[in-house]
Design an enzyme around this catalytic site. Structure first.
Site, PDB file in Angstrom:
ATOM      1  CB  CYS A 117       4.158  16.830  -8.334  1.00  0.00           C
ATOM      2  SG  CYS A 117       3.009  17.954  -9.354  1.00  0.00           S
TER       3      CYS A 117
ATOM      4  CG  HIS B 292      -1.992  -1.086   1.047  1.00  0.00           C
ATOM      5  ND1 HIS B 292      -2.692  -1.597   2.045  1.00  0.00           N
ATOM      6  CD2 HIS B 292      -2.410  -1.917   0.068  1.00  0.00           C
ATOM      7  CE1 HIS B 292      -3.297  -2.601   1.756  1.00  0.00           C
ATOM      8  NE2 HIS B 292      -3.466  -2.877   0.420  1.00  0.00           N
TER       9      HIS B 292
ATOM     10  CB  CYS C 276       4.357  20.485  -7.520  1.00  0.00           C
ATOM     11  SG  CYS C 276       5.972  20.190  -8.269  1.00  0.00           S
TER      12      CYS C 276
HETATM   13  P1  NAD Z   1      -6.473  -3.946  10.658  1.00  0.00           P
HETATM   14  O1  NAD Z   1      -6.434  -2.577  11.378  1.00  0.00           O
HETATM   15  O2  NAD Z   1      -7.774  -4.204   9.656  1.00  0.00           O
HETATM   16  O3  NAD Z   1      -6.221  -5.235  11.426  1.00  0.00           O
HETATM   17  C1  NAD Z   1      -5.318  -5.191  12.460  1.00  0.00           C
HETATM   18  C2  NAD Z   1      -5.364  -6.589  13.164  1.00  0.00           C
HETATM   19  O4  NAD Z   1      -4.225  -6.697  13.819  1.00  0.00           O
HETATM   20  C3  NAD Z   1      -6.738  -6.817  13.932  1.00  0.00           C
HETATM   21  O5  NAD Z   1      -7.010  -8.045  13.744  1.00  0.00           O
HETATM   22  C4  NAD Z   1      -6.075  -6.843  15.369  1.00  0.00           C
HETATM   23  O6  NAD Z   1      -6.716  -7.687  16.183  1.00  0.00           O
HETATM   24  C5  NAD Z   1      -4.611  -7.337  15.231  1.00  0.00           C
HETATM   25  N1  NAD Z   1      -3.635  -6.548  16.155  1.00  0.00           N
HETATM   26  C6  NAD Z   1      -3.581  -5.254  16.757  1.00  0.00           C
HETATM   27  N2  NAD Z   1      -2.532  -5.180  17.457  1.00  0.00           N
HETATM   28  C7  NAD Z   1      -2.137  -6.443  17.463  1.00  0.00           C
HETATM   29  C8  NAD Z   1      -0.802  -6.971  18.168  1.00  0.00           C
HETATM   30  N3  NAD Z   1      -0.148  -6.110  18.930  1.00  0.00           N
HETATM   31  N4  NAD Z   1      -0.477  -8.233  18.085  1.00  0.00           N
HETATM   32  C9  NAD Z   1      -1.175  -8.903  17.178  1.00  0.00           C
HETATM   33  N5  NAD Z   1      -2.313  -8.608  16.644  1.00  0.00           N
HETATM   34  C10 NAD Z   1      -2.684  -7.157  16.631  1.00  0.00           C
HETATM   35  O7  NAD Z   1      -5.295  -3.927   9.717  1.00  0.00           O
HETATM   36  P2  NAD Z   1      -4.733  -4.402   8.479  1.00  0.00           P
HETATM   37  O8  NAD Z   1      -5.238  -5.942   8.426  1.00  0.00           O
HETATM   38  O9  NAD Z   1      -3.216  -4.354   8.074  1.00  0.00           O
HETATM   39  O10 NAD Z   1      -5.419  -3.550   7.226  1.00  0.00           O
HETATM   40  C11 NAD Z   1      -5.631  -2.310   7.113  1.00  0.00           C
HETATM   41  C12 NAD Z   1      -5.314  -1.330   6.335  1.00  0.00           C
HETATM   42  O11 NAD Z   1      -4.783  -0.272   7.357  1.00  0.00           O
HETATM   43  C13 NAD Z   1      -3.968  -1.629   5.655  1.00  0.00           C
HETATM   44  O12 NAD Z   1      -4.137  -1.364   4.281  1.00  0.00           O
HETATM   45  C14 NAD Z   1      -2.774  -0.599   6.015  1.00  0.00           C
HETATM   46  O13 NAD Z   1      -2.172  -0.091   4.788  1.00  0.00           O
HETATM   47  C15 NAD Z   1      -3.672   0.371   7.166  1.00  0.00           C
HETATM   48  N6  NAD Z   1      -2.883   0.971   8.058  1.00  0.00           N
HETATM   49  C16 NAD Z   1      -1.473   0.833   8.127  1.00  0.00           C
HETATM   50  C17 NAD Z   1      -0.981   1.495   9.169  1.00  0.00           C
HETATM   51  C18 NAD Z   1       0.499   1.367   9.412  1.00  0.00           C
HETATM   52  O14 NAD Z   1       1.309   1.771   8.488  1.00  0.00           O
HETATM   53  N7  NAD Z   1       1.063   1.167  10.439  1.00  0.00           N
HETATM   54  C19 NAD Z   1      -1.783   1.790  10.383  1.00  0.00           C
HETATM   55  C20 NAD Z   1      -3.139   1.870  10.379  1.00  0.00           C
HETATM   56  C21 NAD Z   1      -3.869   1.385   8.893  1.00  0.00           C
END
Ligand code: NAD
Length: 247
Positions: free
Chosen positions: A135, A127, A156
């Protein structure tokens, strides 16, 4: 609740006999670095809609970005950018496994760059990344500082058009080259460790269907739709798992 020792032992045994591990992860790998995920019941961003009652799925969509870039950037800066976050045990543990020649690829849905900060080299960002920006008109590339330098829509310096993050918004396709590499890595893995992801964001979650190896491991706080297909399911904190493993 503490993760049973026998689960950690099982994972250690799997790692010992594996030589082509691939890790497929999501926002849950970074919650222990104090970056909120989307779907955790308590602190997930999906429980915190913005003051106008708009959901993250709307605020982070391509059509909303085009219609209201100023609101998009306000939300994005506040919730998705964490430049001071540091890698945690999971990121460092995976970097160690790569250095030891055991792990061949990290495929992440995260945009936070923490795997690279921990020293991992082969990271496929499905992602995109908050650290790459460009830009929308002339494609000039910018660092994160460009997004952070003021509170307005970033413009930009060369052509005066809008600068945007190189992250995949809702309604946008993934980069085909990254998809190819991810599918190739998963198809060639002997062990697939899936961690910190709800596995509900497609097409990313569907890539794990390409796994043909011997051990699929899921480490997540909540149950996922793929738990029944896994050889080992560890329900709990992924940071705790990496802290207690023999790495
Ligand atoms: P999600 O939020 O849908 O799911 C996160 C999962 O991780 C949940 O099922 C939760 O129970 C579990 N979880 C949370 N903390 C945990 C831990 N410490 N140990 C084990 N399990 C844990 O996230 P996703 O499936 O990655 O999809 C959501 C989208 O969110 C992705 O496309 C991503 O790009 C984006 N996102 C990214 C970030 C980041 O870059 N850190 C932050 C928020 C959202």
């Amino acid at each position: 609740m503490k993760i049973p020792q026998e689960k950690i032992d099982q994972l250690n045994e799997i790692i010992l006999r594996s030589n082509r591990i691939v890790f497929f992860g999501g926002a849950g790998t970074s919650t222990e670095s104090n970056i909120p995920d989307f779907r955790s019941k308590r602190n997930g961003l999906y429980n915190q809609w913005n003051e106008k009652g708009l959901s993250p799925e709307i605020l982070l969509s391509r059509s909303f970005f085009r219609k209201k870039p100023e609101v998009f950037f306000q939300y994005y800066r506040q919730n998705l950018i964490h430049p001071d976050a540091l890698p945690n045990e999971t990121h460092y543990g995976l970097a160690k496994l790569e250095k030891a020649g055991k792990l061949k690829a990290i495929i992440t849905q995260n945009i936070d760059g923490l795997h690279q900060k921990a020293g991992s080299k082969y990271v496929l960002e499905l992602h995109g990344s908050i650290y790459r920006n460009y830009c929308t008109e002339c494609k000039k590339e910018y660092h994160l500082e460009k997004i952070l330098e003021d509170n307005n829509v970033p413009i930009c310096n060369v052509c005066g058009k809008m600068v945007r993050p190189d992250v995949t918004l809702y309604e946008e396709p993934l980069d085909i080259k990254v998809i190819d590499k991810a599918i190739n890595a998963i198809s060639n893995a002997d062990t697939l460790i899936i961690g910190g992801t709800s596995l509900v964001v497609y097409p990313a979650a569907g890539f794990i269907e390409f796994f043909r190896g011997s051990d699929m491991v899921i480490i997540n706080k909540e149950t996922t739709l793929y738990d029944q297909k896994a050889d080992l399911v560890i329900q709990g904190s992924i940071g705790e798992v990496f802290r207690r493993m023999n790495l």
